[in-house]
Design a protein around this motif. Structure first.
Motif, PDB file in Angstrom:
ATOM      1  N   PHE A   2      56.174 -14.975-134.376  1.00  0.00           N
ATOM      2  CA  PHE A   2      54.742 -15.012-134.634  1.00  0.00           C
ATOM      3  C   PHE A   2      54.152 -16.200-133.891  1.00  0.00           C
ATOM      4  N   VAL A   3      53.107 -15.949-133.110  1.00  0.00           N
ATOM      5  CA  VAL A   3      52.393 -17.031-132.443  1.00  0.00           C
ATOM      6  C   VAL A   3      50.899 -16.836-132.701  1.00  0.00           C
ATOM      7  N   SER A   4      50.169 -17.926-132.642  1.00  0.00           N
ATOM      8  CA  SER A   4      48.749 -17.872-132.944  1.00  0.00           C
ATOM      9  C   SER A   4      47.987 -18.808-132.029  1.00  0.00           C
ATOM     10  N   GLY A   5      46.781 -18.415-131.662  1.00  0.00           N
ATOM     11  CA  GLY A   5      45.949 -19.274-130.834  1.00  0.00           C
ATOM     12  C   GLY A   5      44.577 -18.671-130.619  1.00  0.00           C
ATOM     13  N   CYS A   6      43.717 -19.401-129.945  1.00  0.00           N
ATOM     14  CA  CYS A   6      42.380 -18.890-129.619  1.00  0.00           C
ATOM     15  C   CYS A   6      42.459 -17.865-128.494  1.00  0.00           C
ATOM     16  N   TYR A   7      43.235 -18.187-127.471  1.00  0.00           N
ATOM     17  CA  TYR A   7      43.412 -17.306-126.309  1.00  0.00           C
ATOM     18  C   TYR A   7      42.072 -16.815-125.772  1.00  0.00           C
ATOM     19  N   ASP A   8      41.123 -17.734-125.688  1.00  0.00           N
ATOM     20  CA  ASP A   8      39.787 -17.368-125.226  1.00  0.00           C
ATOM     21  C   ASP A   8      39.788 -17.024-123.743  1.00  0.00           C
ATOM     22  N   ILE A   9      40.428 -17.843-122.965  1.00  0.00           N
ATOM     23  CA  ILE A   9      40.533 -17.563-121.529  1.00  0.00           C
ATOM     24  C   ILE A   9      42.010 -17.298-121.266  1.00  0.00           C
ATOM     25  N   LEU A  10      42.361 -16.020-121.095  1.00  0.00           N
ATOM     26  CA  LEU A  10      43.764 -15.655-120.887  1.00  0.00           C
ATOM     27  C   LEU A  10      44.209 -16.057-119.487  1.00  0.00           C
ATOM     28  N   GLY A  25      63.253 -13.019-130.243  1.00  0.00           N
ATOM     29  CA  GLY A  25      63.389 -12.070-131.352  1.00  0.00           C
ATOM     30  C   GLY A  25      63.272 -10.645-130.867  1.00  0.00           C
ATOM     31  N   THR A  26      63.162  -9.731-131.819  1.00  0.00           N
ATOM     32  CA  THR A  26      63.064  -8.316-131.468  1.00  0.00           C
ATOM     33  C   THR A  26      61.624  -7.835-131.398  1.00  0.00           C
ATOM     34  N   HIS A  27      60.703  -8.651-131.859  1.00  0.00           N
ATOM     35  CA  HIS A  27      59.298  -8.265-131.882  1.00  0.00           C
ATOM     36  C   HIS A  27      58.442  -9.528-131.802  1.00  0.00           C
ATOM     37  N   LEU A  28      57.249  -9.377-131.269  1.00  0.00           N
ATOM     38  CA  LEU A  28      56.312 -10.497-131.192  1.00  0.00           C
ATOM     39  C   LEU A  28      54.984 -10.076-131.792  1.00  0.00           C
ATOM     40  N   THR A  29      54.456 -10.889-132.705  1.00  0.00           N
ATOM     41  CA  THR A  29      53.114 -10.698-133.229  1.00  0.00           C
ATOM     42  C   THR A  29      52.263 -11.851-132.721  1.00  0.00           C
ATOM     43  N   VAL A  30      51.178 -11.504-132.036  1.00  0.00           N
ATOM     44  CA  VAL A  30      50.257 -12.501-131.491  1.00  0.00           C
ATOM     45  C   VAL A  30      48.970 -12.443-132.304  1.00  0.00           C
ATOM     46  N   SER A  31      48.662 -13.529-132.976  1.00  0.00           N
ATOM     47  CA  SER A  31      47.427 -13.642-133.728  1.00  0.00           C
ATOM     48  C   SER A  31      46.411 -14.376-132.856  1.00  0.00           C
ATOM     49  N   PHE A  32      45.220 -13.798-132.743  1.00  0.00           N
ATOM     50  CA  PHE A  32      44.203 -14.460-131.913  1.00  0.00           C
ATOM     51  C   PHE A  32      42.911 -14.613-132.698  1.00  0.00           C
ATOM     52  N   ALA A  33      42.129 -15.603-132.316  1.00  0.00           N
ATOM     53  CA  ALA A  33      40.936 -16.010-133.051  1.00  0.00           C
ATOM     54  C   ALA A  33      39.800 -15.013-132.917  1.00  0.00           C
ATOM     55  N   SER A  34      39.138 -14.757-134.058  1.00  0.00           N
ATOM     56  CA  SER A  34      37.918 -13.958-134.042  1.00  0.00           C
ATOM     57  C   SER A  34      36.804 -14.780-133.383  1.00  0.00           C
ATOM     58  N   VAL A  37      35.838 -17.712-135.687  1.00  0.00           N
ATOM     59  CA  VAL A  37      36.795 -18.818-135.666  1.00  0.00           C
ATOM     60  C   VAL A  37      36.670 -19.582-134.359  1.00  0.00           C
ATOM     61  N   LEU A  38      36.550 -18.859-133.276  1.00  0.00           N
ATOM     62  CA  LEU A  38      36.417 -19.500-131.970  1.00  0.00           C
ATOM     63  C   LEU A  38      35.166 -20.384-131.924  1.00  0.00           C
ATOM     64  N   ALA A  39      34.045 -19.870-132.435  1.00  0.00           N
ATOM     65  CA  ALA A  39      32.802 -20.649-132.440  1.00  0.00           C
ATOM     66  C   ALA A  39      32.957 -21.916-133.272  1.00  0.00           C
ATOM     67  N   ALA A  40      33.633 -21.811-134.423  1.00  0.00           N
ATOM     68  CA  ALA A  40      33.833 -22.984-135.280  1.00  0.00           C
ATOM     69  C   ALA A  40      34.794 -23.981-134.637  1.00  0.00           C
ATOM     70  N   LEU A  69      44.043  -9.961-135.437  1.00  0.00           N
ATOM     71  CA  LEU A  69      42.829 -10.776-135.316  1.00  0.00           C
ATOM     72  C   LEU A  69      42.736 -11.684-136.535  1.00  0.00           C
ATOM     73  N   HIS A  70      42.686 -13.005-136.319  1.00  0.00           N
ATOM     74  CA  HIS A  70      42.519 -13.877-137.484  1.00  0.00           C
ATOM     75  C   HIS A  70      41.084 -14.343-137.603  1.00  0.00           C
ATOM     76  N   ARG A  71      40.600 -14.219-138.839  1.00  0.00           N
ATOM     77  CA  ARG A  71      39.213 -14.544-139.143  1.00  0.00           C
ATOM     78  C   ARG A  71      39.085 -15.850-139.924  1.00  0.00           C
ATOM     79  N   HIS A  72      40.203 -16.545-140.071  1.00  0.00           N
ATOM     80  CA  HIS A  72      40.219 -17.812-140.793  1.00  0.00           C
ATOM     81  C   HIS A  72      40.584 -18.930-139.827  1.00  0.00           C
ATOM     82  N   ARG A  73      40.100 -20.091-140.115  1.00  0.00           N
ATOM     83  CA  ARG A  73      40.376 -21.228-139.237  1.00  0.00           C
ATOM     84  C   ARG A  73      41.849 -21.631-139.258  1.00  0.00           C
ATOM     85  N   HIS A  74      42.538 -21.340-140.346  1.00  0.00           N
ATOM     86  CA  HIS A  74      43.951 -21.668-140.477  1.00  0.00           C
ATOM     87  C   HIS A  74      44.776 -20.378-140.446  1.00  0.00           C
TER      88      HIS A  74
END
Length: 87
Positions: A2-10, A25-34, A37-40, A69-74
Motif C-alpha cells: 500500500f502506498v499513498s500520496g498526492c500524485y498531482d503531477i505524475l 508483494g503480489t499486489h499494489l494499492t495506490v491511494s491518491f489524494a482527492s 485533500v490536495l487543496a488543503a 481515492l482518499h478524501r481524508h488528510r490522513h
C-alpha cells in the motif's frame, strides 16, 4: 503493498516507485489524494489532472494495481477501506 500520496503531477519517479513497491508483494494499492485533500495540503492549489484521469493513469501503470481515492488528510481512514476490501 500500500502506498499513498498526492500524485498531482505524475512523473517517471512515481512509476519507478510503484514498480519497486509492486515487486515487494503480489499486489499494489495506490491511494491518491482527492481534489479537496490536495487543496488543503497544497495551499488551495487545484489539481493539475482530473481525478478520473489520474485514476486511469495510475491504475494502468502496472498490472496488479488497484487505485483508491482518499478524501481524508490522513491515510488511516483509507487504510480501513482497503482492509475491508481485502477481507
Amino acid at each position: 503493498m500500500f502506498v499513498s500520496g498526492c500524485y498531482d503531477i505524475l512523473h517517471g519517479g512515481h512509476l519507478e516507485f510503484w514498480s519497486m513497491a509492486r515487486a515487494l508483494g503480489t499486489h499494489l494499492t495506490v491511494s491518491f489524494a482527492s481534489d479537496g485533500v490536495l487543496a488543503a495540503h497544497k495551499a488551495n492549489r487545484r489539481s493539475s489532472i482530473p481525478t478520473e484521469h489520474k485514476k486511469q493513469l495510475i491504475g494502468g501503470s502496472h498490472a496488479g494495481v488497484t487505485t483508491v481515492l482518499h478524501r481524508h488528510r490522513h491515510t488511516r481512514p483509507c487504510l480501513k477501506v482497503v482492509q475491508r476490501a481485502l477481507k
